[in-house]
Design a protein around this motif. Structure first.
Motif: not given
Length: 70
Positions: A24, A40-41, A43-45, A47, A49-50
């Motif tokens: 990521a 946040q970017a 963890t989103k990339q 996939q 969770t924080r």
């Protein structure tokens, strides 16, 4: 003699998550600088969770402290 197991190296789930995080970050670095990339970017990339990200980082901190006796 009882040896302490290192969850960072023995748990395949931790290894997979770390690999996802590395991938990521590499992807995000193609379009942004490190200062522009948020947790946040990442963890989103990746996939994930924080909370999982936080637990992985907590494991790393604990191991670092044990290694260097901080």
């Amino acid at each position: 003699m009882v040896r302490e197991s290192n969850p960072e190296t023995t748990d395949p789930r931790v290894q997979r998550t770390k690999q996802q995080l590395r991938r990521a970050l590499v992807e995000l670095l193609k379009t942004a600088t490190t200062k522009e990339i948020s947790i946040q970017a990442i963890t989103k990339q990746a996939q994930i969770t924080r909370g999982l990200f936080t637990s992985i980082m907590k494991i790393k901190r604990i191991l670092f402290k044990k290694q260097y006796k901080i």
